[in-house]
Scaffold this motif. Structure first.
Motif, PDB file in Angstrom:
ATOM      1  N   SER A   1      26.194  46.679  49.779  1.00 52.29           N
ATOM      2  CA  SER A   1      25.723  46.717  48.390  1.00 52.29           C
ATOM      3  C   SER A   1      26.018  45.359  47.757  1.00 52.29           C
ATOM      4  CB  SER A   1      26.418  47.843  47.603  1.00 52.29           C
ATOM      5  OG  SER A   1      25.965  47.845  46.262  1.00 52.29           O
ATOM      6  N   ARG A   2      25.267  45.073  46.684  1.00 48.61           N
ATOM      7  CA  ARG A   2      25.494  43.805  45.996  1.00 48.61           C
ATOM      8  C   ARG A   2      26.835  43.800  45.286  1.00 48.61           C
ATOM      9  NH1 ARG A   2      19.594  42.412  43.196  1.00 48.61           N
ATOM     10  NH2 ARG A   2      18.423  42.248  45.172  1.00 48.61           N
ATOM     11  N   GLU A   3      27.220  44.914  44.735  1.00 53.26           N
ATOM     12  CA  GLU A   3      28.501  45.025  44.064  1.00 53.26           C
ATOM     13  C   GLU A   3      29.466  45.821  44.935  1.00 53.26           C
ATOM     14  OE1 GLU A   3      28.224  46.505  40.128  1.00 53.26           O
ATOM     15  OE2 GLU A   3      26.536  45.220  39.568  1.00 53.26           O
ATOM     16  N   ASP A   4      30.700  45.358  44.967  1.00 56.18           N
ATOM     17  CA  ASP A   4      31.685  46.040  45.802  1.00 56.18           C
ATOM     18  C   ASP A   4      31.977  47.450  45.310  1.00 56.18           C
ATOM     19  OD1 ASP A   4      31.879  43.853  47.428  1.00 56.18           O
ATOM     20  OD2 ASP A   4      33.678  43.032  46.470  1.00 56.18           O
ATOM     21  N   LYS A   5      31.905  47.684  43.977  1.00 56.13           N
ATOM     22  CA  LYS A   5      32.214  49.011  43.461  1.00 56.13           C
ATOM     23  C   LYS A   5      31.180  50.051  43.866  1.00 56.13           C
ATOM     24  CE  LYS A   5      34.891  47.680  39.367  1.00 56.13           C
ATOM     25  NZ  LYS A   5      35.011  47.807  37.883  1.00 56.13           N
ATOM     26  N   LEU A   6      29.954  49.597  44.193  1.00 53.33           N
ATOM     27  CA  LEU A   6      28.878  50.531  44.518  1.00 53.33           C
ATOM     28  C   LEU A   6      28.697  50.715  46.024  1.00 53.33           C
ATOM     29  CD1 LEU A   6      26.216  49.371  41.887  1.00 53.33           C
ATOM     30  CD2 LEU A   6      27.891  51.231  41.713  1.00 53.33           C
ATOM     31  N   ARG A   7      29.495  50.104  46.819  1.00 54.05           N
ATOM     32  CA  ARG A   7      29.373  50.237  48.270  1.00 54.05           C
ATOM     33  C   ARG A   7      29.836  51.641  48.688  1.00 54.05           C
ATOM     34  NH1 ARG A   7      31.981  44.998  51.086  1.00 54.05           N
ATOM     35  NH2 ARG A   7      30.964  45.968  52.899  1.00 54.05           N
ATOM     36  N   ARG A   8      29.062  52.249  49.578  1.00 52.07           N
ATOM     37  CA  ARG A   8      29.436  53.581  50.067  1.00 52.07           C
ATOM     38  C   ARG A   8      30.584  53.453  51.069  1.00 52.07           C
ATOM     39  NH1 ARG A   8      27.555  57.207  46.755  1.00 52.07           N
ATOM     40  NH2 ARG A   8      27.961  58.757  48.396  1.00 52.07           N
ATOM     41  N   ILE A   9      31.490  54.414  51.020  1.00 47.84           N
ATOM     42  CA  ILE A   9      32.653  54.388  51.889  1.00 47.84           C
ATOM     43  C   ILE A   9      32.935  55.807  52.378  1.00 47.84           C
ATOM     44  CG2 ILE A   9      34.356  54.688  50.040  1.00 47.84           C
ATOM     45  CD1 ILE A   9      36.155  52.723  51.566  1.00 47.84           C
ATOM     46  N   ALA A  10      33.339  55.925  53.621  1.00 46.29           N
ATOM     47  CA  ALA A  10      33.623  57.236  54.229  1.00 46.29           C
ATOM     48  C   ALA A  10      34.683  57.053  55.309  1.00 46.29           C
ATOM     49  CB  ALA A  10      32.351  57.846  54.820  1.00 46.29           C
ATOM     50  N   LEU A  11      35.301  58.151  55.681  1.00 45.80           N
ATOM     51  CA  LEU A  11      36.304  58.143  56.744  1.00 45.80           C
ATOM     52  C   LEU A  11      35.622  58.184  58.108  1.00 45.80           C
ATOM     53  CD1 LEU A  11      39.053  60.609  55.421  1.00 45.80           C
ATOM     54  CD2 LEU A  11      39.325  58.164  55.834  1.00 45.80           C
ATOM     55  N   LYS A  12      36.130  57.386  59.046  1.00 45.70           N
ATOM     56  CA  LYS A  12      35.623  57.400  60.415  1.00 45.70           C
ATOM     57  C   LYS A  12      36.578  58.108  61.375  1.00 45.70           C
ATOM     58  CE  LYS A  12      33.477  54.034  62.253  1.00 45.70           C
ATOM     59  NZ  LYS A  12      33.137  52.707  62.836  1.00 45.70           N
ATOM     60  N   VAL A  13      37.707  58.567  60.876  1.00 45.43           N
ATOM     61  CA  VAL A  13      38.676  59.279  61.697  1.00 45.43           C
ATOM     62  C   VAL A  13      38.870  60.673  61.117  1.00 45.43           C
ATOM     63  CG1 VAL A  13      39.860  57.191  62.462  1.00 45.43           C
ATOM     64  CG2 VAL A  13      40.601  58.330  60.373  1.00 45.43           C
ATOM     65  N   ASP A  14      39.449  61.512  61.928  1.00 43.55           N
ATOM     66  CA  ASP A  14      39.682  62.895  61.500  1.00 43.55           C
ATOM     67  C   ASP A  14      40.798  62.933  60.444  1.00 43.55           C
ATOM     68  OD1 ASP A  14      39.680  65.598  61.243  1.00 43.55           O
ATOM     69  OD2 ASP A  14      40.248  66.049  63.310  1.00 43.55           O
ATOM     70  N   GLU A  15      40.589  63.799  59.455  1.00 48.07           N
ATOM     71  CA  GLU A  15      41.616  63.953  58.424  1.00 48.07           C
ATOM     72  C   GLU A  15      42.931  64.469  59.020  1.00 48.07           C
ATOM     73  OE1 GLU A  15      40.135  66.440  55.371  1.00 48.07           O
ATOM     74  OE2 GLU A  15      38.405  65.175  54.908  1.00 48.07           O
ATOM     75  N   ALA A  16      42.851  65.271  60.080  1.00 47.51           N
ATOM     76  CA  ALA A  16      44.065  65.805  60.700  1.00 47.51           C
ATOM     77  C   ALA A  16      44.898  64.686  61.327  1.00 47.51           C
ATOM     78  CB  ALA A  16      43.703  66.847  61.759  1.00 47.51           C
ATOM     79  N   ASP A  17      44.237  63.647  61.864  1.00 45.33           N
ATOM     80  CA  ASP A  17      44.986  62.527  62.433  1.00 45.33           C
ATOM     81  C   ASP A  17      45.748  61.768  61.348  1.00 45.33           C
ATOM     82  OD1 ASP A  17      44.119  63.131  64.977  1.00 45.33           O
ATOM     83  OD2 ASP A  17      42.412  61.750  64.899  1.00 45.33           O
ATOM     84  N   ILE A  18      45.123  61.610  60.198  1.00 44.91           N
ATOM     85  CA  ILE A  18      45.808  60.923  59.091  1.00 44.91           C
ATOM     86  C   ILE A  18      46.992  61.749  58.609  1.00 44.91           C
ATOM     87  CG2 ILE A  18      45.520  60.014  56.760  1.00 44.91           C
ATOM     88  CD1 ILE A  18      42.599  59.495  57.397  1.00 44.91           C
ATOM     89  N   ALA A  19      46.790  63.050  58.449  1.00 45.62           N
ATOM     90  CA  ALA A  19      47.880  63.923  58.003  1.00 45.62           C
ATOM     91  C   ALA A  19      49.019  63.948  59.025  1.00 45.62           C
ATOM     92  CB  ALA A  19      47.351  65.325  57.750  1.00 45.62           C
TER      93      ALA A  19
END
Length: 521
Positions: free
Chosen positions: A489-507
């Protein structure tokens, strides 16, 4: 109620004239034998040598005797002095068993013996849970040896399912069977294909069993010698059992070598029994179509992954050599279920059990060190407080469930968990904020929304937050490490972001820190 005089009028009282005087009372009446025994006359009765013809004394009413005492021993049991009841002898265990009946994890020799029993290189006395597979292999080899005909067998299965170990057992059974049956023992050649300098070296290894090795290492030369040997009739040639482990190594290098190897069993005068071992289950279907067309496709024996019950049985069999229990039953069951659900690899189960013993050993060392420091740093009045710590050390006599849980977590830890745990604190807070934001909602958002969640977490924990530019840079670092997916995106605030790892691994990676554990709850 009858009187005592009537009780003395016994129907056998007239017979007292023939008895010794010691049996006749002062009043002329005879009394039962039992009453005389109580009055101190058994010595005279023994001296007279005359048996009393009256009523037989019940063994149950004789002094110092059990209900099972035979009647013939009643007189000998009643003597001048009361006999003490005999106690059954207590069998004493040998001192070695008594001293070692309980495992002492602080003993270096006992700790080493437990680890050695669970080592992968330690061969068990027999291979459990593979009796059917071994019988199939033995029957196949026996048929080839009796008929002096070639054959090929392919053993496949997941790693750690007992393929190589079963073949070692089969090899010994075959040699013992041929010796008892009076047959000529076959030549046995065991090869690990990963140890070969080249794939063509396998033919040189085979031909060296028949004649002196040639100077040349050319594959065609060694293969031609084998083909010529198996094409001509020879009376003195013995059967050859070739066990090729890690057979899939030949596939990656040169498929022609694999085809030529199995084709050795198709020659008219071949006496080669080829047993290939590999992990690929569909190797024969994918890489040997020519052999199937020539009707020489090998017989396939599949070793399935171990079940939890089989893993427990094998572990208990290995631990039987120790005269003391090392693991709590629930700890072994937890290990077996976890390994069976993951892969069924018995070697991994052995490594986890050894790691659990290491966890116990580390705990003992830490407790001993803490107790030692407290006893030297505190005064005498406070040493009594540390006494329960010493008793706590004595209570640790087996590997518990918590030791096994720690060993399992370290064994099955993924590289993602290691990466998350090595991140700086603010990058871990970003991942924690993403988990909270995506929990039960959309799986992606914009960087601006994630920054707001990050600020809320920092504010609730009184941690100074970074600015947006620094936050955006940390998101790019997490994206480069494969933890976050960052759009364009042109602006950093509007860039889409998502997790690429499992939430269970983070927990799982952050559960050891109370701060993150409270944030994720």
């Amino acid at each position: 109620m009858p009187s005592i005089a009537k009780r003395c009028a016994s129907p056998i009282s007239p017979a007292h004239k023939d008895l010794p005087q010691t049996l006749v009372g002062s009043d002329g009446d005879s009394t039962p034998q039992k009453r005389k025994l109580r009055s101190g006359t058994p010595a005279a009765l023994r001296e007279s040598g005359v048996a009393y013809p009256g009523k037989r004394v019940s063994p149950r009413r004789c002094l110092n005797q059990s209900p099972n005492t035979p009647p013939k021993r009643i007189e000998s049991a009643v003597g001048d002095k009361p006999m003490k009841p005999k106690k059954s002898p207590v069998k004493k265990l040998p001192d070695s068993l008594v001293s070692d009946s309980k495992w002492n994890p602080r003993d270096a020799q006992q700790m080493s013996a437990a680890k050695e029993a669970l080592h992968v290189s330690t061969l068990p006395p027999f291979v459990s849970c593979r009796e059917n597979e071994q019988k199939m292999i033995v029957d196949f080899c026996k048929g080839c040896i009796k008929q002096e005909k070639p054959g090929s067998l392919y053993i496949c299965g997941c790693p750690g399912t007992g393929k190589s170990l079963s073949m070692e057992k089969v090899k010994g059974l075959l040699l013992h069977w041929t010796q008892e049956a009076g047959l000529q023992q076959p030549e046995v050649l065991t090869l690990n294909c990963t140890s070969l300098s080249s794939t063509s070296e396998i033919f040189s290894k085979i031909i060296s069993k028949y004649q002196s090795p040639k100077m040349t290492n050319d594959r065609t030369s060694a293969l031609q010698l084998l083909q010529k040997l198996y094409s001509e009739k020879q009376q003195s040639t013995k059967m050859m059992l070739i066990i090729a482990d890690e057979l899939d190594y030949l596939i990656t290098k040169d498929r022609a070598v694999l085809h030529d190897l199995f084709m050795l069993t198709t020659f008219p005068f071949s006496k080669c029994i080829l047993v290939g071992i590999a992990n690929a289950i569909d190797l024969a279907d994918r890489f040997l179509p020519r052999l199937q067309a020539l009707n020489c496709k090998p017989i396939i024996v599949t070793f399935r992954a171990y079940s939890p019950e089989q893993i427990i049985r094998i572990l208990q069999q290995r631990l039987k050599v120790l005269p003391y229990p090392v693991f709590q039953p629930h700890a072994l069951e937890l290990c077996a279920r976890k390994v069976a659900a993951a892969s069924g690899d018995m070697r991994k189960a052995l490594c986890i059990c050894r790691a659990a013993i290491d966890m116990l050993e580390a705990e003992l060392q830490e407790s001993t060190r803490s107790l030692y420091l407290s006893m030297h740093n505190e005064d005498k009045g406070q040493q009594a407080v540390t006494a329960p710590g010493c008793s706590k050390l004595q209570e640790i006599d087996a590997v518990r469930v918590d030791h096994m849980v720690l060993a399992l977590s370290r064994t099955f830890r993924s590289p993602v968990v290691d990466t998350i745990q090595s991140l700086p604190q603010h990058q871990q807070i970003i991942l924690c904020s993403a988990v909270k934001l995506f929990r039960g909602r959309q799986k992606d958002t914009i960087v601006g929304e994630l920054y707001k969640s990050y600020l809320d977490v920092c504010k609730s924990t009184h941690i100074p937050a970074t600015g947006f530019l620094e936050f955006s840079g940390m998101c790019r670092v997490l994206s480069d490490q494969g933890l976050l997916k960052l759009g364009q995106s042109r602006e950093d605030k509007l860039r889409r972001i998502a997790l690429k790892v499992d939430e269970a691994d983070i927990a799982f990676a952050l559960q050891g820190v109370r701060f993150f554990r409270n944030c994720l709850q």
